[in-house]
Structure formats: structure tokens, C-alpha cells
Scaffold this active site. Structure first.
Site, PDB file in Angstrom:
ATOM      1  N   LYS A 279     -35.852  21.594  19.095  1.00 36.34           N
ATOM      2  CA  LYS A 279     -35.093  22.403  20.075  1.00 36.34           C
ATOM      3  C   LYS A 279     -36.062  23.823  20.396  1.00 36.34           C
ATOM      4  O   LYS A 279     -37.180  24.197  19.525  1.00 36.34           O
ATOM      5  CB  LYS A 279     -33.992  23.107  19.504  1.00 36.34           C
ATOM      6  CG  LYS A 279     -32.876  21.935  19.301  1.00 36.34           C
ATOM      7  CD  LYS A 279     -31.728  22.617  18.236  1.00 36.34           C
ATOM      8  CE  LYS A 279     -30.468  21.592  18.200  1.00 36.34           C
ATOM      9  NZ  LYS A 279     -29.860  21.168  19.463  1.00 36.34           N
TER      10      LYS A 279
ATOM     11  N   ARG B  40     -24.266  11.865  17.102  1.00 40.70           N
ATOM     12  CA  ARG B  40     -23.540  10.457  17.255  1.00 40.70           C
ATOM     13  C   ARG B  40     -24.096   9.424  16.464  1.00 40.70           C
ATOM     14  O   ARG B  40     -23.541   8.273  16.157  1.00 40.70           O
ATOM     15  CB  ARG B  40     -23.767  10.144  18.810  1.00 40.70           C
ATOM     16  CG  ARG B  40     -24.967   9.805  19.425  1.00 40.70           C
ATOM     17  CD  ARG B  40     -25.060  10.185  20.907  1.00 40.70           C
ATOM     18  NE  ARG B  40     -25.273  11.425  21.007  1.00 40.70           N
ATOM     19  CZ  ARG B  40     -24.998  11.926  22.373  1.00 40.70           C
ATOM     20  NH1 ARG B  40     -25.409  11.039  23.339  1.00 40.70           N
ATOM     21  NH2 ARG B  40     -24.994  13.168  22.682  1.00 40.70           N
TER      22      ARG B  40
END
Length: 501
Positions: free
Chosen positions: A280, A354
Site C-alpha cells: 500500500k 476475501r
């Protein structure tokens, strides 16, 4: 803080402070009018002089009002009477608590619960007041060397109701509001803890501590060795770059006979999400400690469930993991075989939640659940879609989605349903595996839910994306504890608790 309810006349209250409302423009509520009469116009004279207009959130603290036995009277602006809504009501309560906490009134009798809020009864008003009060006085000082608590904080609040018949409703509201606040407090504390302390092991320790506190709870721990045996390869891949072991904690609440199918809550617990190899940007990366707010919400919910001893079988799954870059970290281009046997092509290691959840959702099939609800700070796209005000609800089962939206309305813990149509499934197709872990920029929240839906065919399922609602940034940085109130309301409705009277 201690809460109670009573029904009585304002002129007979002996307390450190009595709280009454004033509508705009300078119009006394019925209770304030009674105080004005016994004080021989003292309050109305102050208003005519311009000391308080009555705008929402204005406050005026009076000392030694003539003929009033309470030491202080706090006038609280309530805005225009016909425009008083639930959001404004909670803001008024919050301002009241803040003022009392800062002015040395250690106890108070509050008549604001007698205000008319369209569509809401005494139960709602008292419960929301309890929750708003606890939220207002919350602080996270555990790691400060100098505490900043007020010298004489508010310790006791009495909510007045219009008639004695409403005392039972008020008492139930306090019971529920206090238990929900306890769960929200735990969720906030765990979420706000820094990632060098709050790792997957810490989440597991919090789960065990809950079970040691409440007799209705027990905990199973699934570490990496057991995950490997179960072929939870997707979950394990995400944690490979971290020195902290991935741990899944299973918290059982037995509130009903064994033959009642449980309701299962699965919380994403990325105690820090660096993005992995797809790292990130550095700006605000500190807030990625909040990527475990789904897991902390499950911890908070299970505390509330145990406090209220809700008569249902409920299971909370805390899916702890840490996503870090390392020589052993999983890579873009990897293909993972999940616990379900389905394969996933990794396009971006920052779409990791996920990958943890899909194996956890397969794991819970063994419980033969009535319903499964996962809670996750899953997509930045959800923040773009709904901002910080509403949790996204996506579900393959309409009745479950409707129950959750209804609970969000009742609890004022807002949620909004997004579609989960088959057309979106094509966004996550892969030429090399059964699916990809990323669907591109369009409809990112929906395609993430489409991914999860492929692992939930054996039960009724809903997904809550709390990326926008789980914490606040900037000057007010901190966890919110949502959606503990909404999920508690959902369970109270399922248990029929609200229909006992």
C-alpha cells in the site's frame, strides 16, 4: 456509568443536575415549563434576555434556580420541535453527556427521553440515550502515560419517562443498551490497540478471556498446523509473509437446545494489512491496524450476546491473520487451492481479506448453520460508494438481507443493500483458475461479495462491508464499534426478545 429510569415530576427531583429541553425559538418543553412555573419565571426571563435560543446542541447551565431542589438545571437546545429526528436526538444526548462530564455533575436526572422523536417509542429513546452516553465518554487511554480523564466525571444518569407504565420498557432499554455498549466498548478497545500488540494471538487471547468470563461461551482454536491439515491454503497463503501465526478462534454461545441450528458470524481479522507484495502507499497506512474491525465486531457481539444470554445458538469466528511482504509472502500470479477445492488466481495481494474469509466460510459448513453473516473491512470501493455513514449489505438470500436492513433501521446503525446479480460474476473470471481475487475498479464492493458468494452455496449468507463505518480517520481517529448494535438487534429480533411484553 450507572443508568436507571424513573417517573416523576421535575419539581420534586433532588439531584446534582436536572436536564430539560428548549425548542427553537426559545420555547420551553412541557417539563421546562413546569420548572419555570415553580421558579416564578426565572427560566423564561433568561431566555427572553437572549441567553439561549434553543438551537440544537446549545447548552446553558444554571445554578441554584429558585424553588428547584436540584443544585443545577441544564437547559439543552433541541432545535425545531417538528424537525427533531433520530440523528439530532442522539447528538443532543451526546452534547448533554459531554457538558455534564465536564462541569462536575456526577449525577443527573434527564427529561430529554420524553421528547417526541417521530416513529420511536420510549424503549428506543432510552436505549439510544444509553448507547450515545457510553459512546460520548469513551476514551482510549490505555497506552498514555498521563491520563486525561475529568476530575469529577458523570457517574449516574436517571432517565425520566412520562408514565409509570413505561418503566418496564425503560428498564429493558437500559439492559439492552448497556450490554450493546459493553460489546461496542470491547470492539473499540481491541480495534484501537496497535498492531505490535494486537496480532492474531492477541485476538485469540481475547476470545479465550471472553469464554473464561461467561459460562455460556466456549472457544476452539485453529492454528496453522490444523489449517494445513484442513487444506485452508488460501488463508495460510495470506499469512505466509508474517512472523505472527495465523489463528482462527471459534467462539460458541449455547443459548438453545442442540438441535437448533446456529447463527454464525465470521469476522475478518487482518491485524495489519500492509498490502503484502502489492504494498500500500505509505500515507495513512497506520490505519491498516483497523483491517481487523470485522473480527473485533464479532468479539464485541459475542460479549453482548453473553451479557444478555440471548436464547439462540450463536457462533462467532475470529479469523486472525497478518498480511506482510517477505521472501515467503504470496505473490501476484500465484494460484491457490482453497479449502473448498476451488482455485483462485492472485492478481493483487492487497485483495487478501476475501482469501482469508473464503476458507473460513467453507470451514463453518460443518456447523450446518441457519445463517452465516461475514463482517469485513473489505473494499475501499465501499467507502467511495457509501462514505462513512452506511454499512453495505450484500446477500444471496432476500429474507436474511431484509432482516439485517430492518435491524439497522431499528438500531439506527445504518446499512444499505447493494445488488449481487449474476452479471457481476463475470468480472472475477480467470483464464487460469476458477476465479481471480480481484474484479477491477468497477463495482469493487459487489465483485468482492461475488467472490465470497462462491463459497457460501450450502447455507443462507450475507456479507457486511464495514470499510467505511468501522473507524474514523483524521482528528477523530478511532474505531466505532459498528455494526455491533445492528447485529445485536438482528439477534434480539430472531430470538423474539422484543415481543415478550
Amino acid at each position: 456509568m450507572e443508568f436507571s429510569v424513573k417517573s416523576g415530576s421535575p419539581e420534586k427531583q433532588r439531584s446534582a443536575c436536572i436536564v430539560v429541553g428548549v425548542f427553537e425559538p426559545r420555547r420551553l418543553t412541557n417539563v421546562a415549563e413546569q420548572l419555570d412555573v415553580i421558579s416564578e419565571g426565572y427560566i423564561s426571563n433568561l431566555l427572553r434576555r437572549g441567553d439561549l435560543e434553543g438551537k440544537a446542541g446549545q447548552v446553558l447551565l444554571l445554578h441554584h434556580v429558585p424553588n428547584v431542589p436540584s443544585e443545577r438545571v441544564l437547559l439543552v437546545g433541541c432545535g425545531k420541535e417538528r424537525e427533531l429526528n433520530e440523528r439530532q436526538y442522539k447528538q443532543i444526548i451526546a452534547k448533554t453527556i459531554q457538558t455534564l462530564n465536564e462541569t462536575g455533575s456526577m449525577e443527573a436526572v434527564c427529561f430529554l427521553t420524553e421528547l417526541h422523536v417521530k416513529g420511536h417509542d420510549t424503549y428506543w429513546k432510552v436505549r439510544q440515550a444509553v448507547e450515545a452516553a457510553n459512546d460520548t465518554i469513551y476514551n482510549f487511554y490505555q497506552l498514555k502515560t498521563k491520563k486525561q480523564a475529568p476530575r469529577r466525571p458523570l457517574r449516574k444518569m436517571v432517565f425520566n419517562v412520562s408514565t409509570r407504565k413505561e418503566l418496564t420498557l425503560g428498564e429493558k432499554a437500559i439492559e439492552h443498551g448497556t450490554a450493546i455498549s459493553a460489546g461496542v466498548l470491547l470492539a473499540k478497545d481491541v480495534s484501537n490497540m496497535p498492531p505490535n500488540i494486537c496480532n492474531p494471538k492477541y485476538l485469540n487471547e481475547q476470545s479465550i478471556e471472553l469464554a473464561e468470563t461467561y459460562s455460556t461461551l466456549k472457544v476452539e482454536t485453529v492454528g496453522e498446523e490444523k489449517m494445513a491439515e484442513l487444506e485452508m491454503n488460501s488463508y495460510l497463503a495470506v499469512g505466509r509473509g508474517s512472523d505472527n501465526e495465523s489463528i482462527m478462534s471459534i467462539i460458541h454461545h449455547k443459548g438453545a437446545p442442540d438441535d437448533q441450528a446456529p447463527i454464525v458470524f465470521v469476522g475478518k481479522g487482518l491485524t495489519f494489512d500492509s498490502g503484502g507484495i502489492s504494498i500500500k502507499p505509505g500515507a495513512q497506512m497506520d490505519e491498516m491496524k483497523y483491517d481487523m474491525c470485522g473480527a473485533s465486531a464479532v468479539l464485541g457481539l459475542m460479549k453482548t450476546v453473553a451479557e444478555l444470554n440471548i436464547p439462540l445458538n450463536i457462533i462467532g469466528v475470529v479469523a486472525g491473520c497478518e498480511n506482510m511482504p517477505d521472501a515467503n509472502a504470496y505473490r501476484p500470479g500465484d494460484i491457490l487451492t482453497t479449502m473448498s477445492g476451488q482455485t483462485v488466481e492472485v492478481l493483487n495481494t492487497d485483495a487478501e481479506g476475501r482469501l482469508v474469509l473464503c476458507d473460513a466460510l467453507t470451514y463453518v459448513e460443518r456447523f450446518e448453520p441457519e445463517a452465516v453473516i461475514d463482517i469485513a473491512t473489505l473494499t475501499g470501493a465501499c467507502v467511495i460508494a457509501l462514505g462513512q455513514h452506511a454499512t453495505a449489505v450484500l446477500s444471496s438470500h432476500n429474507p436474511l438481507a431484509h432482516e439485517l436492513i430492518n435491524a439497522s433501521d431499528q438500531s439506527s446503525d445504518r446499512a444499505w443493500r447493494l445488488p449481487l446479480w449474476d452479471e457481476y460474476q463475470e468480472h472475477i473470471e480467470s483464464p487460469f483458475a476458477d476465479m481471480a481475487n480481484l474484479g477491477g475498479r468497477p463495482a469493487g464492493t459487489i465483485t468482492a461479495a461475488c467472490f465470497l458468494s462462491r463459497f457460501t452455496k450450502k447455507y443462507n449468507w450475507a456479507h457486511l462491508d464495514i470499510a467505511g463505518t468501522a473507524w474514523l480517520g483524521g482528528a477523530k481517529k478511532g474505531a466505532t464499534g459498528r455494526p455491533v448494535p445492528m447485529l445485536t438487534q438482528y439477534l434480539l429480533n430472531k430470538a423474539g426478545v422484543m415481543n415478550e411484553d
